[in-house]
Write a protein that holds these residues in place. Structure first.
Motif, PDB file in Angstrom:
ATOM      1  N   VAL A  29      11.005 -47.151 -68.365  1.00  7.13           N
ATOM      2  CA  VAL A  29      11.187 -46.639 -69.725  1.00  7.13           C
ATOM      3  C   VAL A  29      10.042 -47.166 -70.593  1.00  7.13           C
ATOM      4  CG1 VAL A  29      12.731 -46.618 -71.721  1.00  7.13           C
ATOM      5  CG2 VAL A  29      13.694 -46.591 -69.403  1.00  7.13           C
ATOM      6  N   PRO A  30       9.327 -46.287 -71.268  1.00 16.35           N
ATOM      7  CA  PRO A  30       8.183 -46.734 -72.071  1.00 16.35           C
ATOM      8  C   PRO A  30       8.616 -47.515 -73.323  1.00 16.35           C
ATOM      9  CG  PRO A  30       8.515 -44.376 -72.340  1.00 16.35           C
ATOM     10  CD  PRO A  30       9.478 -44.834 -71.290  1.00 16.35           C
ATOM     11  N   GLU A  31       7.730 -48.383 -73.765  1.00 21.67           N
ATOM     12  CA  GLU A  31       8.016 -49.225 -74.931  1.00 21.67           C
ATOM     13  C   GLU A  31       8.356 -48.404 -76.173  1.00 21.67           C
ATOM     14  OE1 GLU A  31       5.944 -52.712 -77.642  1.00 21.67           O
ATOM     15  OE2 GLU A  31       4.889 -51.958 -75.893  1.00 21.67           O
ATOM     16  N   THR A  32       7.791 -47.239 -76.302  1.00 20.77           N
ATOM     17  CA  THR A  32       8.073 -46.414 -77.479  1.00 20.77           C
ATOM     18  C   THR A  32       9.546 -46.045 -77.584  1.00 20.77           C
ATOM     19  OG1 THR A  32       7.484 -44.424 -76.237  1.00 20.77           O
ATOM     20  CG2 THR A  32       5.758 -45.420 -77.608  1.00 20.77           C
ATOM     21  N   VAL A  33      10.262 -46.085 -76.469  1.00 19.93           N
ATOM     22  CA  VAL A  33      11.690 -45.767 -76.473  1.00 19.93           C
ATOM     23  C   VAL A  33      12.515 -46.977 -76.888  1.00 19.93           C
ATOM     24  CG1 VAL A  33      13.640 -45.106 -75.013  1.00 19.93           C
ATOM     25  CG2 VAL A  33      11.446 -43.946 -74.758  1.00 19.93           C
ATOM     26  N   LYS A  53      19.070 -45.917 -81.580  1.00 18.21           N
ATOM     27  CA  LYS A  53      19.248 -44.675 -80.827  1.00 18.21           C
ATOM     28  C   LYS A  53      18.389 -44.716 -79.578  1.00 18.21           C
ATOM     29  CE  LYS A  53      20.062 -41.770 -84.820  1.00 18.21           C
ATOM     30  NZ  LYS A  53      19.590 -40.593 -85.550  1.00 18.21           N
ATOM     31  N   LEU A  54      18.981 -44.315 -78.472  1.00 21.39           N
ATOM     32  CA  LEU A  54      18.243 -44.174 -77.216  1.00 21.39           C
ATOM     33  C   LEU A  54      18.409 -42.741 -76.738  1.00 21.39           C
ATOM     34  CD1 LEU A  54      19.278 -47.423 -75.289  1.00 21.39           C
ATOM     35  CD2 LEU A  54      17.135 -46.978 -76.464  1.00 21.39           C
ATOM     36  N   PRO A  55      17.368 -42.172 -76.157  1.00 22.72           N
ATOM     37  CA  PRO A  55      17.490 -40.826 -75.608  1.00 22.72           C
ATOM     38  C   PRO A  55      18.557 -40.792 -74.502  1.00 22.72           C
ATOM     39  CG  PRO A  55      15.180 -41.471 -75.730  1.00 22.72           C
ATOM     40  CD  PRO A  55      15.998 -42.689 -76.022  1.00 22.72           C
ATOM     41  N   ALA A  56      19.247 -39.682 -74.412  1.00 21.27           N
ATOM     42  CA  ALA A  56      20.298 -39.536 -73.407  1.00 21.27           C
ATOM     43  C   ALA A  56      19.767 -39.792 -72.004  1.00 21.27           C
ATOM     44  CB  ALA A  56      20.929 -38.150 -73.500  1.00 21.27           C
ATOM     45  N   SER A  57      18.544 -39.384 -71.739  1.00 22.41           N
ATOM     46  CA  SER A  57      17.982 -39.582 -70.402  1.00 22.41           C
ATOM     47  C   SER A  57      17.839 -41.065 -70.074  1.00 22.41           C
ATOM     48  CB  SER A  57      16.626 -38.886 -70.279  1.00 22.41           C
ATOM     49  OG  SER A  57      15.715 -39.414 -71.225  1.00 22.41           O
ATOM     50  N   VAL A  58      17.519 -41.877 -71.063  1.00 20.16           N
ATOM     51  CA  VAL A  58      17.396 -43.315 -70.845  1.00 20.16           C
ATOM     52  C   VAL A  58      18.775 -43.927 -70.607  1.00 20.16           C
ATOM     53  CG1 VAL A  58      16.749 -45.503 -71.940  1.00 20.16           C
ATOM     54  CG2 VAL A  58      15.237 -43.522 -72.107  1.00 20.16           C
ATOM     55  N   VAL A  59      19.758 -43.503 -71.373  1.00 21.76           N
ATOM     56  CA  VAL A  59      21.117 -44.004 -71.179  1.00 21.76           C
ATOM     57  C   VAL A  59      21.624 -43.624 -69.793  1.00 21.76           C
ATOM     58  CG1 VAL A  59      23.496 -43.912 -72.025  1.00 21.76           C
ATOM     59  CG2 VAL A  59      21.593 -44.014 -73.644  1.00 21.76           C
TER      60      VAL A  59
END
Length: 73
Positions: A29-33, A53-59
């Motif tokens: 996961v990139p730092e920007t996330v 907030k985290l993108p659903a794909s990261v979760v």
């Protein structure tokens, strides 16, 4: 709350933040996330990590990693 309690809680929250950052980095996961992760201390000394907030794909990646079998101890 006294200053030592706050410092101890801050250290715990900060260490937890660093741990989850390292885990997310290991997942690619990139730092920007995850750059919005922040340690925080409540008014009564509770140590927390604010994920924001985290993108659903990261979760989904986190959930998948948590489901992986671990070696027995």
């Amino acid at each position: 709350m006294d200053m030592q309690t706050w410092r101890d809680s801050w250290d715990r929250a900060d260490n937890a933040s660093e741990s989850i950052r390292a885990a997310l980095t290991a997942l690619g996961v990139p730092e920007t996330v995850w750059n919005s992760l922040r340690p925080t201390v409540t008014h009564n000394g509770g140590a927390y990590v604010d994920f924001g907030k985290l993108p659903a794909s990261v979760v989904e990646q986190i959930a998948e990693a948590l489901r992986l079998p671990t070696a027995p101890f």
